[in-house]
Design a protein around this motif. Structure first.
Motif, PDB file in Angstrom:
ATOM      1  N   SER A  25       0.798  -1.221   0.000  1.00 24.69           N
ATOM      2  CA  SER A  25       0.000   0.000   0.000  1.00 24.69           C
ATOM      3  C   SER A  25       0.834   1.277   0.000  1.00 24.69           C
ATOM      4  N   ARG A  26       2.138   1.151   0.207  1.00 25.83           N
ATOM      5  CA  ARG A  26       2.981   2.360   0.181  1.00 25.83           C
ATOM      6  C   ARG A  26       4.455   1.966   0.070  1.00 25.83           C
ATOM      7  N   LEU A  30       4.578  -0.685  -2.663  1.00 24.72           N
ATOM      8  CA  LEU A  30       3.769  -0.087  -3.723  1.00 24.72           C
ATOM      9  C   LEU A  30       4.576   0.018  -5.009  1.00 24.72           C
ATOM     10  N   GLN A  34       3.475  -1.725  -8.492  1.00 26.13           N
ATOM     11  CA  GLN A  34       3.338  -0.970  -9.739  1.00 26.13           C
ATOM     12  C   GLN A  34       4.234  -1.542 -10.833  1.00 26.13           C
ATOM     13  N   ARG A  52      -5.005   3.507   2.667  1.00 28.26           N
ATOM     14  CA  ARG A  52      -3.784   3.412   1.855  1.00 28.26           C
ATOM     15  C   ARG A  52      -3.923   2.347   0.772  1.00 28.26           C
ATOM     16  N   HIS A  55      -5.915   3.870  -2.029  1.00 23.71           N
ATOM     17  CA  HIS A  55      -5.088   4.790  -2.826  1.00 23.71           C
ATOM     18  C   HIS A  55      -4.096   4.030  -3.703  1.00 23.71           C
ATOM     19  N   ALA A  56      -3.540   2.943  -3.162  1.00 23.28           N
ATOM     20  CA  ALA A  56      -2.598   2.133  -3.944  1.00 23.28           C
ATOM     21  C   ALA A  56      -3.307   1.511  -5.147  1.00 23.28           C
ATOM     22  N   GLU A  58      -5.960   2.649  -6.662  1.00 22.64           N
ATOM     23  CA  GLU A  58      -6.246   3.742  -7.598  1.00 22.64           C
ATOM     24  C   GLU A  58      -4.994   4.120  -8.385  1.00 22.64           C
ATOM     25  N   SER A  59      -3.851   4.101  -7.714  1.00 23.65           N
ATOM     26  CA  SER A  59      -2.593   4.449  -8.365  1.00 23.65           C
ATOM     27  C   SER A  59      -2.251   3.440  -9.463  1.00 23.65           C
ATOM     28  N   ILE A  60      -2.446   2.160  -9.182  1.00 31.16           N
ATOM     29  CA  ILE A  60      -2.143   1.120 -10.163  1.00 31.16           C
ATOM     30  C   ILE A  60      -3.142   1.178 -11.318  1.00 31.16           C
ATOM     31  N   GLY A  62      -4.859   3.774 -12.210  1.00 31.27           N
ATOM     32  CA  GLY A  62      -4.657   5.050 -12.897  1.00 31.27           C
ATOM     33  C   GLY A  62      -3.550   4.999 -13.933  1.00 31.27           C
ATOM     34  N   ALA A  63      -2.659   4.011 -13.791  1.00 34.27           N
ATOM     35  CA  ALA A  63      -1.573   3.844 -14.758  1.00 34.27           C
ATOM     36  C   ALA A  63      -2.011   2.937 -15.913  1.00 34.27           C
TER      37      ALA A  63
END
Length: 83
Positions: A25-26, A30, A34, A52, A55-56, A58-60, A62-63
């Motif tokens: 998660s960070r 993370l 990714q 967290r 958010h993790a 969403e980050s993956i 989002g890519a």
């Protein structure tokens, strides 16, 4: 002595693989999640903090990667049955 050519892995190197990243998660976890997602893996991340983890994910996503599975767990405090 010449240097070897830089290695560039195939974008689908880990296709059809499931990779579990504890602490995904960070931080370093993370970053690993990714990286393997970028190589085509289906990612499962674990972490203690649900926000967290969200958010993790969403980050993956989002890519442009497939949505990872997220499992909230604190391995240090988990009872034996959770293993």
């Amino acid at each position: 002595m010449s240097l070897p050519e830089p290695y560039t892995p195939s974008p689908q190197l880990l296709r059809d693989r499931v990779i579990l990243v504890a602490g995904g998660s960070r931080g370093l976890g993370l970053a690993c999640a990714q990286a393997v997602a970028a190589l085509g893996a289906q990612v499962v991340i674990t972490g203690r903090n649900p926000e967290r983890l969200e958010h993790a994910c969403e980050s993956i996503e989002g890519a442009g990667r497939p949505p990872p599975a997220a499992v909230g767990i604190d391995f240090a405090a988990a009872p034996r049955r959770d293993y």
